[in-house]
Design a protein around this motif. Sequence first.
Motif, PDB file in Angstrom:
ATOM      1  N   THR A  11       0.815  -1.218   0.000  1.00 15.79           N
ATOM      2  CA  THR A  11       0.000   0.000   0.000  1.00 15.79           C
ATOM      3  C   THR A  11       0.850   1.269   0.000  1.00 15.79           C
ATOM      4  N   ASP A  12       2.184   1.120   0.020  1.00 12.77           N
ATOM      5  CA  ASP A  12       3.073   2.280   0.042  1.00 12.77           C
ATOM      6  C   ASP A  12       4.205   2.059  -0.951  1.00 12.77           C
ATOM      7  N   ASP A  13       4.535   3.084  -1.714  1.00 20.54           N
ATOM      8  CA  ASP A  13       5.573   2.940  -2.727  1.00 20.54           C
ATOM      9  C   ASP A  13       6.964   2.789  -2.122  1.00 20.54           C
ATOM     10  N   ASP A  14       7.223   3.389  -0.975  1.00 15.78           N
ATOM     11  CA  ASP A  14       8.530   3.226  -0.335  1.00 15.78           C
ATOM     12  C   ASP A  14       8.720   1.794   0.163  1.00 15.78           C
ATOM     13  N   VAL A  15       7.672   1.211   0.703  1.00 12.20           N
ATOM     14  CA  VAL A  15       7.740  -0.186   1.149  1.00 12.20           C
ATOM     15  C   VAL A  15       7.952  -1.095  -0.060  1.00 12.20           C
ATOM     16  N   LEU A  16       7.271  -0.789  -1.161  1.00 16.47           N
ATOM     17  CA  LEU A  16       7.451  -1.559  -2.404  1.00 16.47           C
ATOM     18  C   LEU A  16       8.899  -1.488  -2.868  1.00 16.47           C
ATOM     19  N   MET A  17       9.495  -0.286  -2.870  1.00 16.97           N
ATOM     20  CA  MET A  17      10.883  -0.135  -3.316  1.00 16.97           C
ATOM     21  C   MET A  17      11.831  -0.966  -2.456  1.00 16.97           C
ATOM     22  N   VAL A  33       5.956  -5.477 -11.982  1.00 18.85           N
ATOM     23  CA  VAL A  33       5.455  -4.670 -10.872  1.00 18.85           C
ATOM     24  C   VAL A  33       4.382  -3.753 -11.438  1.00 18.85           C
ATOM     25  N   PHE A  34       3.215  -3.765 -10.831  1.00 25.83           N
ATOM     26  CA  PHE A  34       2.089  -2.929 -11.261  1.00 25.83           C
ATOM     27  C   PHE A  34       1.889  -1.836 -10.222  1.00 25.83           C
ATOM     28  N   THR A  35       1.851  -0.579 -10.684  1.00 23.91           N
ATOM     29  CA  THR A  35       1.700   0.551  -9.775  1.00 23.91           C
ATOM     30  C   THR A  35       0.623   1.498 -10.309  1.00 23.91           C
ATOM     31  N   PRO A  36      -0.061   2.215  -9.409  1.00 23.29           N
ATOM     32  CA  PRO A  36      -1.084   3.166  -9.871  1.00 23.29           C
ATOM     33  C   PRO A  36      -0.493   4.458 -10.427  1.00 23.29           C
ATOM     34  N   HIS A  40       9.465   6.637  -8.962  1.00 23.69           N
ATOM     35  CA  HIS A  40      10.808   7.051  -9.349  1.00 23.69           C
ATOM     36  C   HIS A  40      11.847   6.046  -8.853  1.00 23.69           C
ATOM     37  N   GLY A  41      12.694   5.571  -9.766  1.00 18.34           N
ATOM     38  CA  GLY A  41      13.769   4.658  -9.414  1.00 18.34           C
ATOM     39  C   GLY A  41      13.393   3.191  -9.426  1.00 18.34           C
ATOM     40  N   LEU A  42      12.136   2.882  -9.694  1.00 17.55           N
ATOM     41  CA  LEU A  42      11.704   1.480  -9.677  1.00 17.55           C
ATOM     42  C   LEU A  42      12.366   0.672 -10.787  1.00 17.55           C
ATOM     43  N   ASP A  43      12.519   1.269 -11.955  1.00 15.39           N
ATOM     44  CA  ASP A  43      13.143   0.552 -13.064  1.00 15.39           C
ATOM     45  C   ASP A  43      14.591   0.187 -12.740  1.00 15.39           C
ATOM     46  N   LYS A  44      15.298   1.089 -12.089  1.00 18.61           N
ATOM     47  CA  LYS A  44      16.686   0.795 -11.699  1.00 18.61           C
ATOM     48  C   LYS A  44      16.718  -0.269 -10.608  1.00 18.61           C
ATOM     49  N   ALA A  45      15.801  -0.183  -9.659  1.00 16.23           N
ATOM     50  CA  ALA A  45      15.754  -1.170  -8.579  1.00 16.23           C
ATOM     51  C   ALA A  45      15.422  -2.566  -9.114  1.00 16.23           C
TER      52      ALA A  45
END
Length: 179
Positions: A11-17, A33-36, A40-45
């Motif tokens: 439910t949180d993007d920081d927790v997802l990262m 990974v599906f996000t609403p 930022h930075g998810l592709d690198k992660a």
Amino acid sequence: MASKVIQAFYTDDDVLMDAVKKVRKEHHHIEEVFTPFPVHGLDKAMGLPHTRLAITAFMYGCLGLTVAITMMNFIMIEDWPQNIGGKPSFSFIENMPSFVPVMFELTVFFSAHLMVITFYMRSRIWPFKEAENPDVRTTDDHFLMEVSATSENVDELIGMLAETGATEIKVKDKQGDNH
């Protein structure tokens, strides 16, 4: 050895990262990974390679410039030369300053339109295509990470994903390649 896909909801993007980084650190394969909204930075992660769309945009721009020069040379110099405002009509170079806006516009036109078409083809998005979104909540307020698993490591992955802060975890049989 049956293949499974584990879907972990956040439910949180920081927790997802943090979860994506931990899963990658443990050398597990993240399917998608599906996000609403863009994170930022998810592709690198996730370890995704850089896009080459900019290279195609440059090539398409060069194609547009070539078409513009060829078209204007044929139309205004060779096929139907006209004396407009006393300008000479026997040489492309002498008329080039008045052709610059057309060359710019066709460069941008070709680059933009062909880049969008290339993006759609590369992403396999075409008219009447069925959506591949596994859960509609990811278009509203949830984040979903799909991780590949074998029958042997499902329990280990579920435990690890629960530790990362997943609010819900589902295990599904892996279907054929969606792409």
